[in-house]
Design an enzyme around this catalytic site. Sequence first.
Site, PDB file in Angstrom:
ATOM      1  N   ASN A   1      47.768  36.208  33.838  1.00 30.75           N
ATOM      2  CA  ASN A   1      47.581  35.357  35.024  1.00 30.75           C
ATOM      3  C   ASN A   1      46.137  34.880  35.203  1.00 30.75           C
ATOM      4  O   ASN A   1      45.899  33.741  35.579  1.00 30.75           O
ATOM      5  CB  ASN A   1      48.092  36.060  36.278  1.00 30.75           C
ATOM      6  CG  ASN A   1      47.361  37.356  36.556  1.00 30.75           C
ATOM      7  OD1 ASN A   1      46.788  37.963  35.660  1.00 30.75           O
ATOM      8  ND2 ASN A   1      47.366  37.774  37.799  1.00 30.75           N
TER       9      ASN A   1
ATOM     10  N   GLU B   1      45.386  48.584  37.474  1.00 26.70           N
ATOM     11  CA  GLU B   1      45.589  47.736  38.639  1.00 26.70           C
ATOM     12  C   GLU B   1      46.960  47.111  38.455  1.00 26.70           C
ATOM     13  O   GLU B   1      47.170  46.339  37.511  1.00 26.70           O
ATOM     14  CB  GLU B   1      44.484  46.682  38.685  1.00 26.70           C
ATOM     15  CG  GLU B   1      44.405  45.980  39.986  1.00 26.70           C
ATOM     16  CD  GLU B   1      43.861  44.600  39.787  1.00 26.70           C
ATOM     17  OE1 GLU B   1      42.882  44.426  39.044  1.00 26.70           O
ATOM     18  OE2 GLU B   1      44.456  43.682  40.352  1.00 26.70           O
TER      19      GLU B   1
ATOM     20  N   GLU C   1      38.021  50.022  40.035  1.00 35.91           N
ATOM     21  CA  GLU C   1      36.943  49.438  39.244  1.00 35.91           C
ATOM     22  C   GLU C   1      36.075  48.631  40.198  1.00 35.91           C
ATOM     23  O   GLU C   1      36.400  48.486  41.365  1.00 35.91           O
ATOM     24  CB  GLU C   1      37.529  48.611  38.089  1.00 35.91           C
ATOM     25  CG  GLU C   1      38.307  49.509  37.115  1.00 35.91           C
ATOM     26  CD  GLU C   1      38.755  48.834  35.815  1.00 35.91           C
ATOM     27  OE1 GLU C   1      38.173  47.809  35.436  1.00 35.91           O
ATOM     28  OE2 GLU C   1      39.690  49.356  35.194  1.00 35.91           O
TER      29      GLU C   1
HETATM   30  O1  6OD Z   1      38.806  39.611  40.972  1.00 42.58           O
HETATM   31  C1  6OD Z   1      38.935  40.656  40.355  1.00 42.58           C
HETATM   32  O2  6OD Z   1      37.966  41.337  40.019  1.00 42.58           O
HETATM   33  C2  6OD Z   1      40.264  41.128  39.991  1.00 42.58           C
HETATM   34  N1  6OD Z   1      40.305  42.325  39.371  1.00 42.58           N
HETATM   35  C3  6OD Z   1      41.373  40.394  40.251  1.00 42.58           C
HETATM   36  C4  6OD Z   1      42.674  40.803  39.928  1.00 42.58           C
HETATM   37  C5  6OD Z   1      43.712  39.980  40.066  1.00 42.58           C
HETATM   38  C6  6OD Z   1      45.033  40.337  39.623  1.00 42.58           C
HETATM   39  O3  6OD Z   1      45.894  39.520  39.378  1.00 42.58           O
END
Ligand code: 6OD
Length: 469
Positions: free
Chosen positions: A145, A242, A445
């Site tokens: 994504n 995540e 993180e």
């Molecule tokens: O913006 C970020 O650092 C991050 N880890 C976004 C994650 C988005 C997931 O789809």
Amino acid sequence: MLTHFIGGQPVAAGTTFPVHDPVTGAVAGQAHEADPEVVDRAVRAARQAARDWSSMPVGERAGWMRRLAEGIEARFDDLVAAEIADTGKSLEQTRTLDIPRGIANFRAFAEIAAQRPEDAFHLSGMLSYTVRRPLGVVAVIVPWNLPFLLMTWKLAPALVAGNTVVVKPSEHTPGSAAVFAEICAEAGLPPGVVNIIFGYGSAGQLLVEHPGVDAVTFTGSTKTGSTIMKSVADRVKPISFELGGKNAGIVFDDAGLDRAVEGTAKSVFTNGGQVCLCTERMYVQRSIFEDFCAALAVRAQEVELQPMISAEHREKVLSYYALARSEGAKMRAGGSVPLFGDHRDSGYFVEPTVVTGLSEWSRFNREEIFGPVCHVAPFDSEAEAIDLANGSEYGLAATVWTAGLDRAHRVAQRLEAGLVWVNTWYLRDLRTPFGGVKLSGIGREGGTRSLDFYSEPTTITIKLEQHDA
Ligand code: 6OD
């Protein structure tokens, strides 16, 4: 034809697989698919490079991070083109978010690592201090994504902490990683520090299970996260995950309708709703519920469309639209496939959709859809809104829309989510902890939390003899 990048060299090994253009559905390119031998070669290359890379002073590694950031700047347009070709993202978003975040990620972690103090305690009779050592070889499994943003979000801290990496991008989005491999080579990064292999989930599985891999960082679905967790359990490898979300937004009647609608439209429809942080459940105070739904429905019809990543993912999103209809939902906007009358009709588009009238227990309101869609429900009291928002197995992000300062803090602190935005969405400071609770992940993180994950402290304690001079 995209090739793996192993030990600083392009490697054209393994069978090949097609990469589709989601705007038209046509095959746009081919990439090599990593087999067990390729995975093993990449891990060995990373292990070999780990010795020198891990013993390099952190300030020098930070210098490499800055050089990689410069390399990204120099190849900015190529990265934009590769990311758009794989995802069908808008030029505007790719130029202002996806690729710039790659530069910011390398610059931020260069600074954070170089300036980080270690613990040291000098008590009577002893000096106790910590040194941090890298984990070794980290498997970096990247979703489709935000391919470049998320790859660099993991790579920068892993590398600056002294690890070497094997990256496995999604089979849908190998393009920007392939350009990044060239950037590493052009920058003269020591061979084997960054290795990139392409393939499906099976290649990722071989990678995380490889005995030469010391830790795994993954962003993606909860189901895949759970599979990885089981695969690495026997070796107790550190993991940072995540995962999915079913993010809630709460709008109070003092929020200012226009601001709340505008912000919600962004949080629901950005990237075609394919961001783990996107909102899929909205709760709106009853007095403004109808006005909010009507205004959001109008915004849904004005959104610049981005395709779903694959035919399969589009089918999944459409199956939820069908489910909503079959359960008697009111489709306030969208609910089907847009017709363009041109080449995009064979692409993977769905209409941005706003739904009301479903129960909280409906699968539509419990499961992550990952498309440009949200359900909107009314609430009567602050306590009810909090209960509704927290009534999910997921807990990644939430938004609160209100002009009340006390209420903003009160509600934000009671939401079961790793991230809460008030009167905004996806505003980021890269030094803050980032991650979710419940089924949305494990670990954090961001800033020094990333460095904590990508390294292990050793505590050294020295007995100090007390002598009178
Ligand atoms: O913006 C970020 O650092 C991050 N880890 C976004 C994650 C988005 C997931 O789809």
